[in-house]
Motif scaffolding. Sequence first.
Motif, mmCIF file in Angstrom:
data_model
loop_
_atom_site.group_PDB
_atom_site.id
_atom_site.type_symbol
_atom_site.label_atom_id
_atom_site.label_comp_id
_atom_site.label_asym_id
_atom_site.label_seq_id
_atom_site.Cartn_x
_atom_site.Cartn_y
_atom_site.Cartn_z
ATOM 1 N N ASN A 105 8.709 -12.405 -21.231
ATOM 2 C CA ASN A 105 8.256 -11.051 -21.582
ATOM 3 C C ASN A 105 7.554 -10.365 -20.415
ATOM 4 O O ASN A 105 7.860 -9.213 -20.070
ATOM 5 C CB ASN A 105 7.296 -11.101 -22.774
ATOM 6 C CG ASN A 105 7.958 -11.545 -24.059
ATOM 7 O OD1 ASN A 105 9.161 -11.815 -24.090
ATOM 8 N ND2 ASN A 105 7.188 -11.635 -25.121
ATOM 9 N N HIS A 106 6.611 -11.068 -19.817
ATOM 10 C CA HIS A 106 5.815 -10.465 -18.743
ATOM 11 C C HIS A 106 6.636 -10.296 -17.469
ATOM 12 O O HIS A 106 6.557 -9.257 -16.802
ATOM 13 C CB HIS A 106 4.567 -11.310 -18.467
ATOM 14 C CG HIS A 106 3.646 -11.416 -19.637
ATOM 15 N ND1 HIS A 106 2.859 -10.372 -20.070
ATOM 16 C CD2 HIS A 106 3.405 -12.447 -20.475
ATOM 17 C CE1 HIS A 106 2.163 -10.749 -21.129
ATOM 18 N NE2 HIS A 106 2.472 -11.999 -21.394
ATOM 19 N N ARG A 156 10.144 -7.820 -28.299
ATOM 20 C CA ARG A 156 8.971 -8.306 -27.573
ATOM 21 C C ARG A 156 8.911 -7.774 -26.149
ATOM 22 O O ARG A 156 7.873 -7.307 -25.677
ATOM 23 C CB ARG A 156 8.974 -9.833 -27.547
ATOM 24 C CG ARG A 156 8.859 -10.496 -28.903
ATOM 25 C CD ARG A 156 8.876 -12.008 -28.762
ATOM 26 N NE ARG A 156 8.910 -12.687 -30.041
ATOM 27 C CZ ARG A 156 8.872 -14.016 -30.182
ATOM 28 N NH1 ARG A 156 8.822 -14.784 -29.107
ATOM 29 N NH2 ARG A 156 8.906 -14.570 -31.382
ATOM 30 N N GLN A 160 6.296 -5.016 -24.522
ATOM 31 C CA GLN A 160 5.489 -5.369 -23.354
ATOM 32 C C GLN A 160 5.706 -4.360 -22.226
ATOM 33 O O GLN A 160 4.759 -3.937 -21.555
ATOM 34 C CB GLN A 160 5.850 -6.777 -22.876
ATOM 35 C CG GLN A 160 5.089 -7.243 -21.650
ATOM 36 C CD GLN A 160 3.592 -7.391 -21.905
ATOM 37 O OE1 GLN A 160 3.184 -7.732 -23.006
ATOM 38 N NE2 GLN A 160 2.786 -7.122 -20.886
#
Length: 325
Positions: A105-106, A156, A160
Amino acid sequence: MMIKIVEPLSIHPQALQRLMTPLQNQGYTVIAYDQAAASTDELILRCADADILVIANQPFPASVIEASKNLKMISVAFTGIDHLGGLNDIRERGITVCNAAGYSNHSVAELVLGLTLNLLRNINAANMATRTSGTIAGLIGNELRGKIVGVIGTGRIGLQTAALFQAFGCPILGYNPSIKQQGLQMGIQYKEFDQVISESDIVTLHLPLTPDTKGVLSGEKLALMKPTSLLINCARGPIVDNQALADALNKGQIAGAGIDVFDMEPPLPNDYPLLKATNALLTPHYAFATAESMVRRAEIAIGNVTAYINEKPENVIISPSPVRN
């Protein structure tokens, strides 16, 4: 029970051993390969006697599933499973498939920001100018702050990414097949697909590849975008008609594109249309690839195996089946 990690997970061998040891201590045989199989035949040989497989993003043909007669569970160290063949066979045999949702995700969201900032501020061109006795001439760019960002797909990673853009002072428009409550709480304004791409200064794609999403950003849809807008795709290449995208860039219909995913895995053929497209910033499908994300995905993928063995499967994508020792 035979557990095989059939391709490298891109973490240090000691870290991998640390994850494997609890399974080995329970009496399970765990074999990890440090190189990807060179052919389908080699992959078949690796997998033939396995009860559980851990795979990453190497294409996994249906013939491998068919030949793996003992197979009960596949843990995919990746988010998407569009590279996994034999899905009908998998479902018919009751094989459990789990993924590593959330591991990148990041890393993906940060690359989306990086591509966007690079395009807006001409970072690549500025680097080259500095190295070749150039000046600021022609390098004046644009600020990110205040730009309307359209997030297509608010799962998700999409959420983000939206949060990072909000930190830069960007209002967010969103499209998703179903409106997400978390997105509303974040202040995302949900609109129809065509409205989002036509009203946004930056469009970032975060959809899975399915029959419904393949080619969803067609030449017709690209024509709806602002001529000053940017397209960022760190999701799946075939979501976009990439020939139409190259044409739109070359004709100035949109201002630029940051693309990490293509119609095939890199290396790209020399005649691939985006390679010569105007203001196309290209990266070799590496949005997911950070040292931190590789550790997370290995932990999730092998954790999925443990959860399955304990009859409490997690991150299930395709029907769970009971453990058979």
